[in-house]
Design an enzyme around this catalytic site. Structure first.
Site, mmCIF file in Angstrom:
data_model
loop_
_atom_site.group_PDB
_atom_site.id
_atom_site.type_symbol
_atom_site.label_atom_id
_atom_site.label_comp_id
_atom_site.label_asym_id
_atom_site.label_seq_id
_atom_site.Cartn_x
_atom_site.Cartn_y
_atom_site.Cartn_z
ATOM 1 N N THR A 180 -2.670 4.473 2.877
ATOM 2 C CA THR A 180 -2.473 3.362 3.812
ATOM 3 C C THR A 180 -2.483 3.903 5.232
ATOM 4 O O THR A 180 -1.915 4.970 5.499
ATOM 5 C CB THR A 180 -1.143 2.613 3.563
ATOM 6 O OG1 THR A 180 -0.973 1.657 4.606
ATOM 7 C CG2 THR A 180 0.060 3.529 3.522
ATOM 8 N N GLU A 225 2.090 0.032 -0.709
ATOM 9 C CA GLU A 225 3.255 0.703 -1.297
ATOM 10 C C GLU A 225 3.863 -0.084 -2.462
ATOM 11 O O GLU A 225 4.716 0.420 -3.180
ATOM 12 C CB GLU A 225 4.335 0.904 -0.227
ATOM 13 C CG GLU A 225 4.015 1.973 0.820
ATOM 14 C CD GLU A 225 3.199 1.460 2.009
ATOM 15 O OE1 GLU A 225 2.534 0.419 1.872
ATOM 16 O OE2 GLU A 225 3.229 2.112 3.070
ATOM 17 N N LYS A 265 -2.482 -5.655 12.754
ATOM 18 C CA LYS A 265 -3.353 -5.872 11.598
ATOM 19 C C LYS A 265 -4.456 -6.859 11.938
ATOM 20 O O LYS A 265 -4.197 -8.039 12.134
ATOM 21 C CB LYS A 265 -2.559 -6.353 10.401
ATOM 22 C CG LYS A 265 -3.289 -6.015 9.129
ATOM 23 C CD LYS A 265 -2.446 -6.233 7.918
ATOM 24 C CE LYS A 265 -3.010 -5.463 6.735
ATOM 25 N NZ LYS A 265 -2.444 -5.926 5.494
ATOM 26 N N TRP A 324 -5.809 -1.934 9.688
ATOM 27 C CA TRP A 324 -4.765 -1.536 10.626
ATOM 28 C C TRP A 324 -5.318 -0.884 11.895
ATOM 29 O O TRP A 324 -6.247 -0.096 11.841
ATOM 30 C CB TRP A 324 -3.816 -0.542 9.969
ATOM 31 C CG TRP A 324 -3.000 -1.134 8.872
ATOM 32 C CD1 TRP A 324 -3.148 -0.904 7.525
ATOM 33 C CD2 TRP A 324 -1.889 -2.030 8.990
ATOM 34 N NE1 TRP A 324 -2.207 -1.608 6.824
ATOM 35 C CE2 TRP A 324 -1.421 -2.309 7.691
ATOM 36 C CE3 TRP A 324 -1.244 -2.630 10.080
ATOM 37 C CZ2 TRP A 324 -0.348 -3.156 7.441
ATOM 38 C CZ3 TRP A 324 -0.172 -3.478 9.825
ATOM 39 C CH2 TRP A 324 0.265 -3.734 8.527
HETATM 40 P P1 AMP Z 1 -1.324 -3.161 3.398
HETATM 41 O O1 AMP Z 1 -0.501 -2.024 2.946
HETATM 42 O O2 AMP Z 1 -2.506 -2.746 4.215
HETATM 43 O O3 AMP Z 1 -1.682 -4.069 2.272
HETATM 44 O O4 AMP Z 1 -0.450 -4.028 4.406
HETATM 45 C C1 AMP Z 1 0.818 -4.543 4.055
HETATM 46 C C2 AMP Z 1 1.366 -5.299 5.236
HETATM 47 O O5 AMP Z 1 0.549 -6.461 5.501
HETATM 48 C C3 AMP Z 1 2.754 -5.848 5.057
HETATM 49 O O6 AMP Z 1 3.748 -4.879 5.265
HETATM 50 C C4 AMP Z 1 2.773 -6.947 6.120
HETATM 51 O O7 AMP Z 1 2.985 -6.413 7.408
HETATM 52 C C5 AMP Z 1 1.361 -7.499 6.036
HETATM 53 N N1 AMP Z 1 1.351 -8.653 5.121
HETATM 54 C C6 AMP Z 1 0.962 -8.676 3.829
HETATM 55 N N2 AMP Z 1 1.115 -9.911 3.297
HETATM 56 C C7 AMP Z 1 1.636 -10.685 4.257
HETATM 57 C C8 AMP Z 1 2.060 -12.055 4.328
HETATM 58 N N3 AMP Z 1 1.945 -12.894 3.303
HETATM 59 N N4 AMP Z 1 2.583 -12.498 5.512
HETATM 60 C C9 AMP Z 1 2.680 -11.678 6.567
HETATM 61 N N5 AMP Z 1 2.313 -10.380 6.566
HETATM 62 C C10 AMP Z 1 1.793 -9.885 5.433
#
Ligand code: AMP
Length: 559
Positions: free
Chosen positions: A192, A337, A451, A456
């Site tokens: 990540t 994670e 994001k 990211w």
């Molecule tokens: P990733 O590890 O790239 O999948 O990113 C995870 C992160 O995406 C989370 O910690 C949040 O900051 C954001 N995220 C994922 N799902 C949501 C959601 N339903 N609403 C708001 N933020 C989200």
């Protein structure tokens, strides 16, 4: 009287939960159920789970012949397709680790990740060879590159030790007995970049992957059955396409893989062709699809549900999908994670009976935890759990059998936090509320990243780049709302006050110019705002929350 050990120990078979069991099950009981892939070669490829099993076994034999051993990391740089699917099973099934690499990262990050994982072979779509060519000399662990394309379409490349995937498979037998691994054996590795510093590896086990699939296919989660036709529009290099390549075979469902066709037109064609009824992806993808449908007056009547995660589900998207297309937007929260699915807002009778406004509000939350996942919000100062009243905002922490307990080859520990009862939680970096019915809502982010369209951008790296520009005293980057990309970076600059002449003062153009060769194009801030000073905390840290509150709608208002 002493208790007999045999009476205190459960007397059931200790059958390990293995990834190879998923494909064996699908092949045996749903052998003709299809995997439909849009190939990079341009056509649509269809075959059944039985075919996928046999080719995965050929791959396992090929890996063995190449000298791959249990625990070795094998990288993939590939879109969603049947060959990538075979890698998931052939690699993990034989006990090696399938390391999916995100091709959208910068070259330096990709190099870092391959070196850090010490990948011994790379399975690559031909379109990604150009990513490897300039860095190949430095990838010392890599012994060979397998190109996933038809044999007669092998491209020219400066890379050495290149093998064609189809040729490799054709040289090996489809007879293979999967090893009976320990359930805790590592199966898949995903990095990540949603953290500060270098990308971090999350190493899933066979057991965590299968448990995640069990939980995710339930009616109150993705609701996947043998008659579901499901398409992950989330790439297979993003947290294993949210587990769908495992969940679909476990369910005997039809799996549709869109290749690199994530744009509106390609998606529409494939949905129509395969009669997809469930799709998953980030909001940006759905906005692109809707735009295409509207422009061409088209509809997608087969689709019943669109699962949206990776970012908050905007209410307008919930409403458009519902009113214009009769589609239920299924909100999802999760992270690399957390394997990634953790909370979902399924369409149960109670929810569907609510007045429209209340229902839409719940559909734009992040949903409720699945069985196995615990979520809590904590006060930052006191480390105590906060009320589930939908008002209190706190640090979102999670626990569960498919949540990581440490990063791969990393000593980062600050995100693993004990509560007052001594239980360890993973601190997500999200700020959230939880209401009395357990609906989670992400309201802010403590981690310093932006994001954009599911990928990211590190605010810190962007700030450091801007800081190098002459005339910049202080730089600060925040993510603000963007209609298409969810968030985009906004750069604040405090200029050197010593430079008084208007002509010599730094302007936007000069900053953009300076950043051009220092950051990826898609990292470029959407606007640059010059300010006299920036808000700081008592300890001198930039107080980004204040700026985010003030500028959250800046791009939307100025559009
Ligand atoms: P990733 O590890 O790239 O999948 O990113 C995870 C992160 O995406 C989370 O910690 C949040 O900051 C954001 N995220 C994922 N799902 C949501 C959601 N339903 N609403 C708001 N933020 C989200």
């Amino acid at each position: 009287m002493s208790i007999q050990p045999s009476l205190t120990t459960g007397q059931m078979m200790a059958q390990p939960l293995l990834i190879s069991d998923l494909i064996e099950y699908a092949a045996q009981h749903f052998g003709k159920q299809q995997i439909i892939s849009k190939r990079l070669e341009g056509d649509i490829h269809r075959y059944g789970y039985q075919d996928a099993l046999l080719r995965s076994k050929r791959l396992a034999n090929a890996l063995t012949a190449l000298g791959v051993e249990q625990g070795d990391r094998i990288g993939t740089l590939a879109w969603n397709g049947y060959r990538h699917f075979e890698c998931y099973y052939g690699i993990s099934g034989m006990g090696a680790i399938c390391h999916t690499i995100n091709p959208r990262l910068f070259s330096e990050q990709i190099e870092y990740i391959i070196q850090h994982a010490e990948d011994s072979y790379l399975f690559v779509d031909a379109c990604f060879l150009s990513i490897l060519e300039p860095i190949a000399d430095r990838l010392i662990s890599v012994k060979g590159i397998i190109v996933m394309i038809d044999e007669d379409q092998m491209p020219n490349t400066s890379l050495v030790n290149v093998i064609n995937y189809e040729q490799l498979l054709s040289e090996h037998s489809e007879d293979y007995l999967w090893p009976q691994l320990e359930p805790s054996t590592a199966a898949c590795l995903c990095y990540t970049s949603g953290t500060t510093g270098n990308p971090k590896g999350v190493l899933y086990s066979h057991q965590s992957t299968v448990l995640h699939a069990f939980a995710s296919r339930n009616p109150d989660a993705l609701n996947i059955a043998s008659d579901t036709i499901v398409m992950p529009v989330v790439p297979m290099y993003h947290v294993c396409a949210w587990g769908l390549p495992y969940i679909a075979p476990m369910s005997g469902a039809t799996l549709v893989l869109p290749g690199d066709g994530m744009g509106g037109e390609d998606l529409y064609r494939l949905i129509d062709h395969a009669k997809v009824d469930l799709m998953l992806g980030v909001p940006t993808v759905w906005l692109g699809l809707i735009e295409y449908l509207k422009q061409h007056g088209l509809s997608i009547p087969s689709v019943k549900t669109v699962g949206v995660g990776g970012a908050a589900s905007p209410k307008i998207l919930v409403e458009t999908l519902d009113k214009d297309y009769g589609i239920y937007l299924l909100p999802i929260w999760g992270m690399t994670e957390t394997s990634p699915l953790a909370t979902l807002g399924s369409a149960n009778k109670q929810l569907l009976a609510l007045p429209e406004d209340e229902r839409y509000a719940l559909q734009s939350s992040a949903g409720k935890p699945m069985f196995g996942i615990e979520i809590e919000i904590f006060d930052e100062e006191t480390n105590t759990k906060l009320a589930h009243d939908g008002e209190a905002r706190g640090l979102l922490r999670v626990r569960g059998p498919w949540v990581l307990k440490s990063y791969y080859k990393s000593d980062k520990t600050d995100c693993f936090v004990k509560d007052q009862e001594g239980n360890t939680w993973f601190d997500t970096g999200d700020i959230a509320t939880i209401d009395a019915h357990s609906y989670l809502r992400i309201v802010d982010r403590a981690k310093d990243v932006v994001k954009s369209g599911g990928e990211w951008i590190s605010s810190i790296d962007l700030e450091n780049a801007a800081q190098g520009c002459e005339g910049v005293v202080e730089a600060c980057v925040i993510g603000v709302k963007h209609i298409k990309w969810d968030e985009r970076p906004l750069l604040f600059i405090v200029r050197d006050k010593g430079i008084e002449s208007q002509a010599e003062r730094l302007d936007k153009e000069a900053v953009y110019q300076f950043l051009t060769d220092k950051i990826a194009k898609w990292w470029m801030p959407d606007d640059i705002i010059f300010v006299d000073q920036l808000p700081h905390t008592a300890t001198g840290k930039l107080q980004k929350r204040t700026l985010r509150d003030e500028y959250w709608n800046y791009l939307v208002d100025n559009d």
